[in-house]
Design an enzyme around this catalytic site. Sequence first.
Site: not given
Ligand code: NAD
Ligand code: UDP
Length: 343
Positions: A17, A37-38, A63, A154, A184, A195
Amino acid sequence: MASRPKDVVLVAGGAGFIGSNLVDRLLERGADVVVLDNLQTGRAENLAHLRGREGFDFVEHDVTEQLPQSLDGRGFTHVFNLACAASPPAYQADPEHTMLTNVLGSRNLLRFAEGQRARYLLASTSEVYGDPEVHPQREDYRGWTSCTGPRACYDEGKRAAETLAFDFDRAGRVDVRVVRIFNTYGPRMDPDDGRVVSNVICQALSGTPVTIYGDGSQTRSFCYVDDLVEGILRLMAYDGPQPGPVNIGNPQELTVSDLVERVLRLTGSTSAVTNRPLPVDDPRRRRPDIGLAGSLLQWSPRVSLEQGLAATIPYFAGQLGDARPAFDFGGGQAQPLPLAAAE
Ligand code: NAD
Ligand code: UDP
């Protein structure tokens, strides 16, 4: 006049994403980009529009394994490490792999960056603060995490990834940047990733019951993806002394119940609301202090929750395809939002 050397960028996790949104912005700015990416949680369709484009390449690779030799010799200037499943159900499905992605994957990417003399940015997370006792969360808060619970692969994995990054930096081996990303949302989220934003919008659009975990009083602060990508790019470009980890997120905090209410209103959905058990160790509240990002990077979010949801709902409507209900958002395409210039 000497022209600026071209940026050559590796984006691990670039099919996901956030990663795929970042890749678009890097290419727009004239960088050459290789995605590694895997495809564990990322999707080829996130990058389908880039197939055959000059300056773009995709390498399918995990990775946790030694990086492919085919990457050597390209003269990478920057390495973004976003590789890691981010949604709780996805990262808990194979916790061992999640932990190893953060530890072994980080080490492989840091060593690669060292060999290339590239700057390295780690996508860390607000989850390093765990279930925070301090509110809002500033970078100097050390967090309250569980190292034994279901989220630990995580949370603790990312904490270890930060440790490795700063150890490489302290030793003068790699110039690192660490961004702590808060929740995000936006186009290219996987509708099935579990999510809250994706679940609630898809449920509202398809008229199925909207799931609130617990009583819905827990809070989150949601940042639109374009704002986040802008912050990440600014941090990577920051040339001052090591700034330590930097929060990037939108400080507008709301309860999960409030989010649900807004989505139901914006979609015009009549979905029922159903309560499910609160997951173990679910943080009660989360809100970034973004003072450091403001002073260091002159960054603050520009997209309000209403604007961001208005751009995200049509994207999910398009993803639902035939299962799409009687709501019409005009072709299912998200409308682009005006972006702040990086400079
Ligand atoms: P996502 O799951 O959409 O993207 C993660 C990507 O990493 C995917 O394309 C997945 O295939 C790849 N991947 C996972 N394990 C891998 C591995 N071992 N080798 C190669 N590729 C691998 O998630 P996202 O929301 O795009 O998040 C991207 C990054 O941002 C992540 O590191 C996540 O921890 C961090 N992050 C995201 C959020 C959020 O709200 N989206 C919040 C905090 C941190
Ligand atoms: N959550 C929810 N309904 C859903 C999915 C998640 O109420 O269908 C809640 C979850 O328990 C958390 C918040 O929404 O309190 C955000 O969850 P998300 O998985 O998006 O992110 P994170 O918990 O990693 O912040």
